[in-house]
Design an enzyme around this catalytic site. Structure first.
Site, short mmCIF file in Angstrom:
data_model
loop_
_atom_site.label_atom_id
_atom_site.label_comp_id
_atom_site.label_asym_id
_atom_site.label_seq_id
_atom_site.Cartn_x
_atom_site.Cartn_y
_atom_site.Cartn_z
N SER A 134 -7.97 10.65 0.92
CA SER A 134 -6.53 10.54 1.15
C SER A 134 -5.95 11.69 1.95
O SER A 134 -4.81 11.60 2.42
CB SER A 134 -5.80 10.46 -0.21
OG SER A 134 -6.09 9.22 -0.84
N ASP A 146 -4.92 -1.32 -3.80
CA ASP A 146 -4.29 0.01 -3.84
C ASP A 146 -4.73 0.70 -5.12
O ASP A 146 -5.12 0.03 -6.09
CB ASP A 146 -2.77 -0.15 -3.81
CG ASP A 146 -2.05 1.17 -3.55
OD1 ASP A 146 -1.59 1.37 -2.41
OD2 ASP A 146 -1.95 2.00 -4.48
N HIS A 152 3.50 -0.08 -5.10
CA HIS A 152 4.53 0.97 -4.96
C HIS A 152 5.89 0.40 -4.59
O HIS A 152 6.85 1.15 -4.41
CB HIS A 152 4.10 1.97 -3.88
CG HIS A 152 2.83 2.69 -4.19
ND1 HIS A 152 2.79 3.90 -4.84
CD2 HIS A 152 1.53 2.33 -3.97
CE1 HIS A 152 1.53 4.28 -4.98
NE2 HIS A 152 0.74 3.35 -4.46
N CYS A 159 0.24 6.03 -0.93
CA CYS A 159 0.18 4.56 -0.97
C CYS A 159 -0.90 4.05 0.00
O CYS A 159 -0.78 4.19 1.21
CB CYS A 159 1.54 3.97 -0.60
SG CYS A 159 1.54 2.18 -0.48
#
Length: 435
Positions: free
Chosen positions: A325, A364, A370, A383
């Site tokens: 991420s 996700d 989200h 996200c």
């Protein structure tokens, strides 16, 4: 009737004179030969034999430098030196090597691994250099050898400083370790600067900064007696010790990172963004480098090399993994820079993403999704769906070209050898790797 015998005095005199002349001639010839030989030795060959005599009386011995120490950022000692005694055999001074080793084995413990190391090292050394048959002798063993030294010509007690890593496996992949110089390394190093030195850096900081840590060898001229023992030092040039290194590494943070990984395979790297200094670099599983310094047996090394956990593999600098991420902010910045997405524009996240005309759902991390998400919220909450959609809209070519500006897929240039570049997927990469 008495028979009268008359002697030929003149004949006897001539015979004696002839023999005396021959003997005198031989003596004079022999003397002349001796004088001629002396003249040759003392006048014509004076310089040659004077040099040989000097070489027999005076020896030049190398003085190996002390290897530099390694500290962490707070002054904690990570790599140190400790005194060690070895049992060395000089091959040219030993008549029956097998018998000598057999007798030595009655005095000190000599195992098969010691014999294997000795056989390997004797091929790398010259016959007038000592080869260790045992290392790390304790005080009792040193005393036993010293008492029996008269029985073993060519066998001596050698003293040296050996490397030690107090924190063992916690620093193995960062520091690497030192080991005995092998044949390949002999070909590329300056042999004169490693005279009297048996060890060289084999990985990590030890190898990357070998020149600084090693120092430079010194020499001393010593006078030896008929038995080859040193009687006095005539001249000495001290060695230049290796430089100590202080790393950015914080060993407490290093240990905490290792504790957090536990028994899992993986790597943790913490970098100070202000300096680029590596505060922690952990690769698990790891290994204890201390036994490797002196040379472990083939079975022990084979167990490390062939372990399914690959403890010798440095995952921090050689592992190649999909980006996590941490790449998302750069993808978001690329979307804003290229105008694919606006600062206020957003997308609804239901908890999964589907490519157009495909039924497969890419989940996700948050199963419930989200909700409505813009670029700011997507970075804050990480996200996945927002960045899946953005990356697809940008396209693989634009995405990888943009990430290239931030050196994704390039080597970091960390001062550890063997680093591999990261992965920056492109059309070419996917064709070659995934077909």
């Amino acid at each position: 009737m008495v028979e009268s015998t008359f002697k030929d005095h003149r004949g006897e005199h001539r015979l004696f004179a002839g023999r005396a002349a021959i003997a005198s001639t031989l003596v004079v010839a022999a003397l002349l030969a001796v004088v001629a030989k002396l003249a040759h030795l003392q006048i014509e060959s004076h310089e040659h034999f004077s040099t040989l005599s000097q070489d027999n009386r005076v020896k030049i011995e190398p003085l190996p430098p002390t290897r530099g120490l390694i500290y962490d950022a707070n002054g904690v000692l990570l790599a140190e030196n400790y005194p060690s005694y070895s049992l060395d055999i000089t091959l040219e001074k030993v008549e029956d090597l097998d018998a000598t080793i057999a007798e030595l084995a009655k005095i000190v413990r000599i195992e098969e691994v010691d014999r294997q190391r000795f056989e390997r090292l004797r091929k790398q050394r010259r016959r007038f250099e000592g080869v260790p048959i045992r290392t790390n002798l304790n005080q009792e063993e040193v005393a036993r050898v010293a008492v029996n030294s008269h029985r073993f010509p060519g066998v001596d007690i050698g003293a040296a400083l050996l490397r030690s890593y107090p924190l063992g496996e916690h620093t193995a992949h960062v520091l690497g370790y030192v080991g005995r110089i092998n044949e390949e390394e002999i070909k590329r190093i300056d042999a004169s600067d490693y005279a009297g030195t048996n060890y060289i850096g084999k990985g990590g900081v030890e190898k990357a900064h070998e020149e600084l840590l090693h120092g430079h060898v010194g020499h001393q001229q010593v006078e030896v007696n008929a038995k080859g023992r040193v009687s006095r030092v005539l001249e000495s040039q001290p060695p230049d010790p290796g430089r100590d290194l202080r790393l950015f590494l914080d060993i407490k943070l290093q240990q905490q990172a290792a504790l957090a990984l536990g028994d899992n395979r993986g790597a943790v790297v913490a970098i100070d963004p202000r300096s680029g200094g590596v505060l922690a670099m952990v690769s698990r599983p790891s290994f204890d480098p201390n036994p490797v310094v002196e040379g472990i047996g083939s079975e022990e090394y084979g167990a490390l090399r062939d372990s399914p956990d690959t403890p010798l593999f440095n995952r921090a600098v050689r592992g190649q993994y999909p980006p996590g991420s941490t790449v998302k902010p750069f993808v978001g910045l690329g979307g804003l820079e290229t105008g694919v997405v606006g600062a206020g524009s957003g997308k609804y996240c239901p908890g999964f993403y589907q490519l157009p005309n495909h039924s497969h759902r890419y989940r996700d991390w948050k199963k419930t999704g989200h909700g409505h998400t813009d670029a700011s919220k997507a970075i804050i909450e990480s996200c996945d769906v927002f960045f899946y959609s953005l990356a697809h809209t940008m396209g693989v070519d634009a995405l990888q070209d943009y990430l290239k500006h931030f050196r994704f897929g390039k080597k970091t240039g960390v001062d550890l050898l063997g680093e591999r570049s990261g992965i920056r997927p492109s059309r070419e990469w996917k064709r070659s790797r995934r077909g």
